[in-house]
Design a protein around this motif. Structure first.
Motif, mmCIF file in Angstrom:
data_model
loop_
_atom_site.group_PDB
_atom_site.id
_atom_site.type_symbol
_atom_site.label_atom_id
_atom_site.label_comp_id
_atom_site.label_asym_id
_atom_site.label_seq_id
_atom_site.Cartn_x
_atom_site.Cartn_y
_atom_site.Cartn_z
ATOM 1 N N ARG A 104 -6.914 8.595 -10.784
ATOM 2 C CA ARG A 104 -8.006 7.614 -10.797
ATOM 3 C C ARG A 104 -7.543 6.293 -10.199
ATOM 4 O O ARG A 104 -8.236 5.699 -9.399
ATOM 5 C CB ARG A 104 -8.514 7.398 -12.210
ATOM 6 C CG ARG A 104 -9.358 8.526 -12.705
ATOM 7 C CD ARG A 104 -10.034 8.128 -13.992
ATOM 8 N NE ARG A 104 -11.094 9.073 -14.299
ATOM 9 C CZ ARG A 104 -11.701 9.117 -15.449
ATOM 10 N NH1 ARG A 104 -11.387 8.272 -16.406
ATOM 11 N NH2 ARG A 104 -12.652 10.000 -15.656
ATOM 12 N N ASP A 105 -6.366 5.812 -10.630
ATOM 13 C CA ASP A 105 -5.828 4.587 -10.040
ATOM 14 C C ASP A 105 -4.322 4.516 -10.254
ATOM 15 O O ASP A 105 -3.779 5.160 -11.145
ATOM 16 C CB ASP A 105 -6.527 3.333 -10.577
ATOM 17 C CG ASP A 105 -6.158 2.985 -12.019
ATOM 18 O OD1 ASP A 105 -5.676 3.866 -12.745
ATOM 19 O OD2 ASP A 105 -6.356 1.827 -12.406
ATOM 20 N N ALA A 126 0.832 -1.214 0.000
ATOM 21 C CA ALA A 126 0.000 0.000 0.000
ATOM 22 C C ALA A 126 0.864 1.260 0.000
ATOM 23 O O ALA A 126 0.565 2.230 -0.698
ATOM 24 C CB ALA A 126 -0.940 0.003 1.200
ATOM 25 N N GLN A 127 1.948 1.248 0.781
ATOM 26 C CA GLN A 127 2.863 2.392 0.801
ATOM 27 C C GLN A 127 3.571 2.548 -0.538
ATOM 28 O O GLN A 127 3.788 3.662 -1.008
ATOM 29 C CB GLN A 127 3.893 2.219 1.929
ATOM 30 C CG GLN A 127 3.328 2.353 3.313
ATOM 31 C CD GLN A 127 4.319 1.915 4.379
ATOM 32 O OE1 GLN A 127 5.134 1.008 4.161
ATOM 33 N NE2 GLN A 127 4.258 2.564 5.539
ATOM 34 N N ASP A 128 3.920 1.422 -1.152
ATOM 35 C CA ASP A 128 4.584 1.443 -2.447
ATOM 36 C C ASP A 128 3.658 2.054 -3.510
ATOM 37 O O ASP A 128 4.068 2.903 -4.291
ATOM 38 C CB ASP A 128 4.975 0.019 -2.832
ATOM 39 C CG ASP A 128 6.114 -0.050 -3.821
ATOM 40 O OD1 ASP A 128 6.936 0.887 -3.872
ATOM 41 O OD2 ASP A 128 6.192 -1.064 -4.542
ATOM 42 N N GLN A 129 2.408 1.644 -3.499
ATOM 43 C CA GLN A 129 1.417 2.180 -4.433
ATOM 44 C C GLN A 129 1.202 3.676 -4.202
ATOM 45 O O GLN A 129 1.136 4.458 -5.144
ATOM 46 C CB GLN A 129 0.108 1.423 -4.288
ATOM 47 C CG GLN A 129 -0.936 1.813 -5.300
ATOM 48 C CD GLN A 129 -2.198 0.980 -5.157
ATOM 49 O OE1 GLN A 129 -2.528 0.506 -4.075
ATOM 50 N NE2 GLN A 129 -2.903 0.799 -6.256
ATOM 51 N N GLU A 130 1.135 4.089 -2.961
ATOM 52 C CA GLU A 130 0.962 5.510 -2.641
ATOM 53 C C GLU A 130 2.190 6.320 -3.057
ATOM 54 O O GLU A 130 2.064 7.451 -3.524
ATOM 55 C CB GLU A 130 0.690 5.690 -1.145
ATOM 56 C CG GLU A 130 0.567 7.116 -0.697
ATOM 57 C CD GLU A 130 -0.525 7.920 -1.418
ATOM 58 O OE1 GLU A 130 -0.394 9.159 -1.490
ATOM 59 O OE2 GLU A 130 -1.491 7.323 -1.908
ATOM 60 N N ALA A 131 3.372 5.757 -2.907
ATOM 61 C CA ALA A 131 4.587 6.465 -3.330
ATOM 62 C C ALA A 131 4.597 6.651 -4.848
ATOM 63 O O ALA A 131 4.987 7.710 -5.346
ATOM 64 C CB ALA A 131 5.834 5.693 -2.875
ATOM 65 N N ALA A 132 4.150 5.652 -5.591
ATOM 66 C CA ALA A 132 4.055 5.784 -7.052
ATOM 67 C C ALA A 132 3.053 6.878 -7.411
ATOM 68 O O ALA A 132 3.316 7.713 -8.280
ATOM 69 C CB ALA A 132 3.646 4.450 -7.679
ATOM 70 N N ARG A 133 1.923 6.894 -6.762
ATOM 71 C CA ARG A 133 0.903 7.916 -7.005
ATOM 72 C C ARG A 133 1.450 9.301 -6.710
ATOM 73 O O ARG A 133 1.319 10.236 -7.500
ATOM 74 C CB ARG A 133 -0.342 7.648 -6.147
ATOM 75 C CG ARG A 133 -1.498 8.596 -6.465
ATOM 76 C CD ARG A 133 -2.487 8.689 -5.315
ATOM 77 N NE ARG A 133 -1.916 9.347 -4.153
ATOM 78 C CZ ARG A 133 -1.728 10.658 -4.046
ATOM 79 N NH1 ARG A 133 -2.041 11.475 -5.015
ATOM 80 N NH2 ARG A 133 -1.203 11.175 -2.954
ATOM 81 N N ALA A 134 2.115 9.444 -5.572
ATOM 82 C CA ALA A 134 2.665 10.741 -5.174
ATOM 83 C C ALA A 134 3.732 11.223 -6.160
ATOM 84 O O ALA A 134 3.797 12.414 -6.476
ATOM 85 C CB ALA A 134 3.248 10.649 -3.758
ATOM 86 N N THR A 135 4.560 10.304 -6.654
ATOM 87 C CA THR A 135 5.575 10.678 -7.631
ATOM 88 C C THR A 135 4.929 11.171 -8.918
ATOM 89 O O THR A 135 5.344 12.187 -9.478
ATOM 90 C CB THR A 135 6.514 9.498 -7.938
ATOM 91 O OG1 THR A 135 7.171 9.113 -6.735
ATOM 92 C CG2 THR A 135 7.550 9.860 -8.986
ATOM 93 N N ALA A 136 3.905 10.469 -9.387
ATOM 94 C CA ALA A 136 3.215 10.875 -10.620
ATOM 95 C C ALA A 136 2.591 12.259 -10.467
ATOM 96 O O ALA A 136 2.716 13.117 -11.342
ATOM 97 C CB ALA A 136 2.151 9.848 -10.995
ATOM 98 N N ARG A 195 -2.969 6.342 -13.619
ATOM 99 C CA ARG A 195 -3.943 6.928 -14.539
ATOM 100 C C ARG A 195 -4.713 8.025 -13.828
ATOM 101 O O ARG A 195 -4.995 7.920 -12.639
ATOM 102 C CB ARG A 195 -4.921 5.879 -15.047
ATOM 103 C CG ARG A 195 -4.262 4.804 -15.851
ATOM 104 C CD ARG A 195 -5.251 3.801 -16.405
ATOM 105 N NE ARG A 195 -4.549 2.762 -17.109
ATOM 106 C CZ ARG A 195 -4.105 2.862 -18.350
ATOM 107 N NH1 ARG A 195 -4.307 3.947 -19.028
ATOM 108 N NH2 ARG A 195 -3.453 1.871 -18.912
ATOM 109 N N GLY A 196 -5.031 9.073 -14.609
ATOM 110 C CA GLY A 196 -5.768 10.147 -13.987
ATOM 111 C C GLY A 196 -6.248 11.180 -14.974
ATOM 112 O O GLY A 196 -6.233 10.966 -16.192
ATOM 113 N N LEU A 197 -6.679 12.306 -14.419
ATOM 114 C CA LEU A 197 -7.212 13.416 -15.192
ATOM 115 C C LEU A 197 -6.378 14.655 -14.949
ATOM 116 O O LEU A 197 -5.958 14.922 -13.819
ATOM 117 C CB LEU A 197 -8.660 13.706 -14.783
ATOM 118 C CG LEU A 197 -9.662 12.583 -14.976
ATOM 119 C CD1 LEU A 197 -11.008 12.967 -14.380
ATOM 120 C CD2 LEU A 197 -9.809 12.247 -16.440
#
Length: 128
Positions: free
Chosen positions: A71-72, A32-42, A83-85
């Motif tokens: 979005r995800d 979960a932290q890894d996924q959040e770090a990817a999101r934050a970087t993007a 992915r996002g807007l």
């Protein structure tokens, strides 16, 4: 109208460089932290590139702004996709008309270490 914002998006994506996001406790990174770090970087990469590009568009437009919405985010081994807007808006200087557009897109990332990612690319997938 959309041509200007498309140019802004492409320009921002092509500026080069990338932001990294890392967890202080990277060695004990949960999925979960890894996924959040990817999101934050993007998100931080997109905001950084758009802020740089928007500087130039302020010569022709007032109130240049943007929003980034995720979005995800998916992590698969040493790569991730977010992915996002991306919503861009401004006011034309010549007539005061508000303009704006929303793009769908994906940011590609590669893992540098646990919970540390760098953006490697962007692909626009459509206009809403």
């Amino acid at each position: 109208m959309k041509g200007i914002f498309y140019a802004l998006t492409v320009f921002a994506a092509l500026l080069g460089g990338a932001a990294d996001a890392a967890s202080p406790a990277a060695a004990s990174c949960t999925p979960a932290q890894d996924q959040e770090a990817a999101r934050a970087t993007a998100v931080s990469t997109a905001r950084s590139k758009l802020a740089s590009a928007a500087f130039f568009y302020r010569l022709q437009y007032n109130d240049v702004g943007y929003d980034v919405k995720v979005r995800d985010a998916k992590v698969a081994g040493s790569s991730a996709t977010v992915r996002g807007l991306l919503t861009l808006r401004a006011t034309q200087r010549r007539d005061g008309k508000a303009i704006g557009v929303t793009y769908e897109g994906v940011v590609y990332l590669k893992r540098l270490s646990p919970c540390t990612w760098t953006a490697t690319g962007y692909k626009q997938e459509g206009v809403q």
